[in-house]
Design a protein around this motif. Structure first.
Motif, PDB file in Angstrom:
ATOM      1  N   UNK A 305       0.816  -1.216   0.000  1.00  0.00           N
ATOM      2  CA  UNK A 305       0.000   0.000   0.000  1.00  0.00           C
ATOM      3  C   UNK A 305       0.848   1.264   0.000  1.00  0.00           C
ATOM      4  N   UNK A 306       2.121   1.148   0.326  1.00  0.00           N
ATOM      5  CA  UNK A 306       2.962   2.333   0.495  1.00  0.00           C
ATOM      6  C   UNK A 306       4.373   2.050  -0.025  1.00  0.00           C
ATOM      7  N   UNK A 307       4.515   1.753  -1.326  1.00  0.00           N
ATOM      8  CA  UNK A 307       5.812   1.309  -1.837  1.00  0.00           C
ATOM      9  C   UNK A 307       6.908   2.367  -1.782  1.00  0.00           C
ATOM     10  N   UNK A 308       6.567   3.637  -1.864  1.00  0.00           N
ATOM     11  CA  UNK A 308       7.596   4.673  -1.885  1.00  0.00           C
ATOM     12  C   UNK A 308       8.264   4.829  -0.527  1.00  0.00           C
ATOM     13  N   UNK A 309       7.480   4.827   0.542  1.00  0.00           N
ATOM     14  CA  UNK A 309       8.062   5.009   1.877  1.00  0.00           C
ATOM     15  C   UNK A 309       8.525   3.686   2.482  1.00  0.00           C
ATOM     16  N   UNK A 310       7.887   2.576   2.101  1.00  0.00           N
ATOM     17  CA  UNK A 310       8.267   1.244   2.587  1.00  0.00           C
ATOM     18  C   UNK A 310       8.431   1.230   4.110  1.00  0.00           C
ATOM     19  N   UNK A 311       7.340   1.349   4.867  1.00  0.00           N
ATOM     20  CA  UNK A 311       7.443   1.376   6.338  1.00  0.00           C
ATOM     21  C   UNK A 311       8.137   0.131   6.876  1.00  0.00           C
ATOM     22  N   UNK A 312       8.918   0.329   7.945  1.00  0.00           N
ATOM     23  CA  UNK A 312       9.698  -0.755   8.527  1.00  0.00           C
ATOM     24  C   UNK A 312       9.300  -1.040   9.973  1.00  0.00           C
ATOM     25  N   UNK A 313       9.556  -2.247  10.423  1.00  0.00           N
ATOM     26  CA  UNK A 313       9.476  -2.574  11.845  1.00  0.00           C
ATOM     27  C   UNK A 313      10.670  -1.928  12.530  1.00  0.00           C
ATOM     28  N   UNK A 314      10.398  -1.119  13.561  1.00  0.00           N
ATOM     29  CA  UNK A 314      11.453  -0.332  14.192  1.00  0.00           C
ATOM     30  C   UNK A 314      11.884  -0.863  15.542  1.00  0.00           C
ATOM     31  N   UNK A 342      15.938  -2.910  18.675  1.00  0.00           N
ATOM     32  CA  UNK A 342      15.805  -2.842  20.128  1.00  0.00           C
ATOM     33  C   UNK A 342      14.615  -3.675  20.591  1.00  0.00           C
ATOM     34  N   UNK A 343      14.759  -4.330  21.732  1.00  0.00           N
ATOM     35  CA  UNK A 343      13.705  -5.191  22.256  1.00  0.00           C
ATOM     36  C   UNK A 343      13.536  -4.942  23.748  1.00  0.00           C
ATOM     37  N   UNK A 344      12.281  -4.926  24.220  1.00  0.00           N
ATOM     38  CA  UNK A 344      12.003  -4.743  25.638  1.00  0.00           C
ATOM     39  C   UNK A 344      10.686  -5.406  25.989  1.00  0.00           C
ATOM     40  N   UNK A 345      10.519  -5.699  27.264  1.00  0.00           N
ATOM     41  CA  UNK A 345       9.222  -6.064  27.827  1.00  0.00           C
ATOM     42  C   UNK A 345       8.687  -4.791  28.450  1.00  0.00           C
ATOM     43  N   UNK A 346       7.641  -4.198  27.865  1.00  0.00           N
ATOM     44  CA  UNK A 346       7.236  -2.841  28.241  1.00  0.00           C
ATOM     45  C   UNK A 346       6.697  -2.766  29.661  1.00  0.00           C
ATOM     46  N   UNK A 354      12.481   1.651  23.137  1.00  0.00           N
ATOM     47  CA  UNK A 354      11.707   1.886  21.916  1.00  0.00           C
ATOM     48  C   UNK A 354      11.586   3.366  21.563  1.00  0.00           C
ATOM     49  N   UNK A 355      11.751   4.244  22.527  1.00  0.00           N
ATOM     50  CA  UNK A 355      11.533   5.673  22.270  1.00  0.00           C
ATOM     51  C   UNK A 355      12.427   6.231  21.162  1.00  0.00           C
ATOM     52  N   UNK A 356      13.719   5.899  21.125  1.00  0.00           N
ATOM     53  CA  UNK A 356      14.566   6.466  20.066  1.00  0.00           C
ATOM     54  C   UNK A 356      14.139   6.063  18.657  1.00  0.00           C
ATOM     55  N   UNK A 357      13.499   4.897  18.506  1.00  0.00           N
ATOM     56  CA  UNK A 357      13.109   4.482  17.162  1.00  0.00           C
ATOM     57  C   UNK A 357      11.689   4.908  16.816  1.00  0.00           C
ATOM     58  N   UNK A 358      10.885   5.168  17.830  1.00  0.00           N
ATOM     59  CA  UNK A 358       9.522   5.643  17.573  1.00  0.00           C
ATOM     60  C   UNK A 358       9.530   7.109  17.169  1.00  0.00           C
ATOM     61  N   UNK A 361      11.051   7.958  13.573  1.00  0.00           N
ATOM     62  CA  UNK A 361      10.236   7.431  12.480  1.00  0.00           C
ATOM     63  C   UNK A 361      10.871   6.244  11.812  1.00  0.00           C
ATOM     64  N   UNK A 362      11.253   6.404  10.560  1.00  0.00           N
ATOM     65  CA  UNK A 362      11.645   5.263   9.745  1.00  0.00           C
ATOM     66  C   UNK A 362      13.002   4.699  10.155  1.00  0.00           C
ATOM     67  N   UNK A 363      12.984   3.491  10.673  1.00  0.00           N
ATOM     68  CA  UNK A 363      14.206   2.788  11.020  1.00  0.00           C
ATOM     69  C   UNK A 363      14.100   1.400  10.430  1.00  0.00           C
ATOM     70  N   UNK A 364      15.044   0.999   9.642  1.00  0.00           N
ATOM     71  CA  UNK A 364      14.949  -0.272   8.937  1.00  0.00           C
ATOM     72  C   UNK A 364      15.369  -1.448   9.790  1.00  0.00           C
ATOM     73  N   UNK A 365      14.817  -2.620   9.454  1.00  0.00           N
ATOM     74  CA  UNK A 365      15.257  -3.850  10.083  1.00  0.00           C
ATOM     75  C   UNK A 365      16.458  -4.380   9.299  1.00  0.00           C
TER      76      UNK A 365
END
Length: 367
Positions: A305-314, A342-346, A354-358, A361-365
């Motif tokens: 649905x969004x090929x130009x921006x290609x959203x990533x899991x951050x 980054x991984x955490x149990x919230x 997670x705050x630095x990647x949220x 915005x766009x941070x690639x896996x």
């Protein structure tokens, strides 16, 4: 519904042996409004204690709605029932009627619409009580404009420049998506960021007082309804945290998950996972995907649905319940090493990872 300040939670037969997700969420995030929990089995005890919370909240458990009305004067009775089907058991129906007869509102997240019940709706009209059916389809959202060719229009309007939209996705249903977004909202607001949680399910709506229950929508209008509510949220807030539903890899819930993913058009995603599981909820014979595979399928679907921006899991939000501290931290490190994220149990360690990647915005896996 957000104006209801005194709530009694009907949780009869939904506490023992394990409290319902609805009850736990309401006690965790809206305990300030809960004046009583209703359950015949644990009446006389303290609600947080019987729900397995580490401390007490000072909320009593009473045996029935009448006792809640007499002793605690709630504005509404909220149903914490979670049947897979659409039925309202007879005892609960009787309790709902007691509330409505007293002129007290009823809040329900069931697929069974109380407002469609002739007898109960007649009682509500007579007493002035309101029935809040959170899964009632928003018919006004179905008045989609038609273009010249007679096809429904999905606008896919650009979100406000400078705003960020983050969607929770998961490897399974009930894997912490709502909790992750609520914890991020709290942390961002405490840090001075204008963040807003956008509920897409009935429990999130009970907590936030707004949103839309996407599994109650006609499927043809799911994407456009989500697109509309997210667009308007980005006009008002700098960070919009969208509650996810189901999982793309879950045969029962993949449709609503994909519609939500495409309607949201997120800038970034947070993948939620429960380490206790090896098989899917309600389908334990179906194995969960690896984390790398889960990241891959969500990013691929977002690009459709969004090929130009290609959203990533951050980032990763991981439930580590059942592990001691050393085991939990080691598991999180393994997932970070495996995915580069980054991984955490919230609930256990907070959302700082997670705050630095949220926020950016766009941070690639990893590739």
């Amino acid at each position: 519904m957000d104006k209801l300040g005194r709530i009694a939670v009907l949780a009869d037969d939904e506490i023992v042996p394990e409290p319902s997700k609805t009850l736990v969420a309401i006690l965790r995030y809206r305990s300030d409004r809960v004046v009583a929990v209703i359950d015949r089995t644990t009446a006389g005890k303290e609600a947080a204690t019987v729900a397995g919370f580490p401390g007490e909240l000072g909320i009593p458990v009473v045996p029935d709605v009448r006792a809640a009305l007499d002793a605690h004067r709630p504005d509404a009775v909220l149903l914490a029932d979670e049947p897979v089907g659409a039925a309202l058991q007879s005892y609960w129906r009787d309790q709902v009627r007691v509330a409505l007869e007293a002129g007290v509102d009823v809040v329900s997240g069931l697929h069974f619409l109380i407002s469609d019940d002739p007898e109960l709706s007649a009682v509500a009209r007579r007493t002035g009580a309101k029935i809040h059916d959170l899964r009632k389809p928003p018919a006004e959202k179905y008045l989609t404009p038609f273009d010249a060719e007679g096809r429904p229009v999905l606008h896919f309007r650009d979100h406000r420049p400078g705003s960020r939209t983050v969607l929770a996705v998961g490897t399974d249903c009930s894997s912490g998506k709502m909790t992750t977004m609520l914890e991020l909202e709290r942390a961002l607001r405490e840090g001075g960021t204008d963040a807003s949680f956008l509920a897409t399910g009935q429990v999130g709506m009970m907590i936030s007082g707004g949103g839309v229950a996407v599994d109650g929508l006609i499927s043809d209008f799911l994407n456009s309804t989500v697109e509309d509510v997210v667009f308007h949220a980005t006009q008002e807030h700098d960070v919009v945290l969208v509650e996810g539903q189901g999982a793309l890899n879950h045969p029962r819930y993949s449709a609503v998950t994909l519609g939500l993913l495409h309607g949201t058009r997120p800038d970034a995603m947070v993948l939620c996972h429960d380490l206790r599981r090896t098989g899917l909820g309600l389908l334990p014979g179906v194995a969960l995907p690896s984390m790398r595979r889960a990241i891959e399928i969500n990013e691929q679907a977002a690009r459709w649905a969004d090929p130009e921006r290609a959203p990533r899991v951050a980032g990763l939000s991981v439930v580590t319940a059942g592990l001691d501290d050393g085991e939990a931290r080691a598991a999180l490190r393994r997932l970070t090493d495996e995915t580069g994220l980054p991984a955490t149990d919230v609930l256990r360690y907070g959302v700082d990872a997670l705050l630095p990647v949220v926020l950016p915005g766009l941070v690639g896996s990893v590739s």
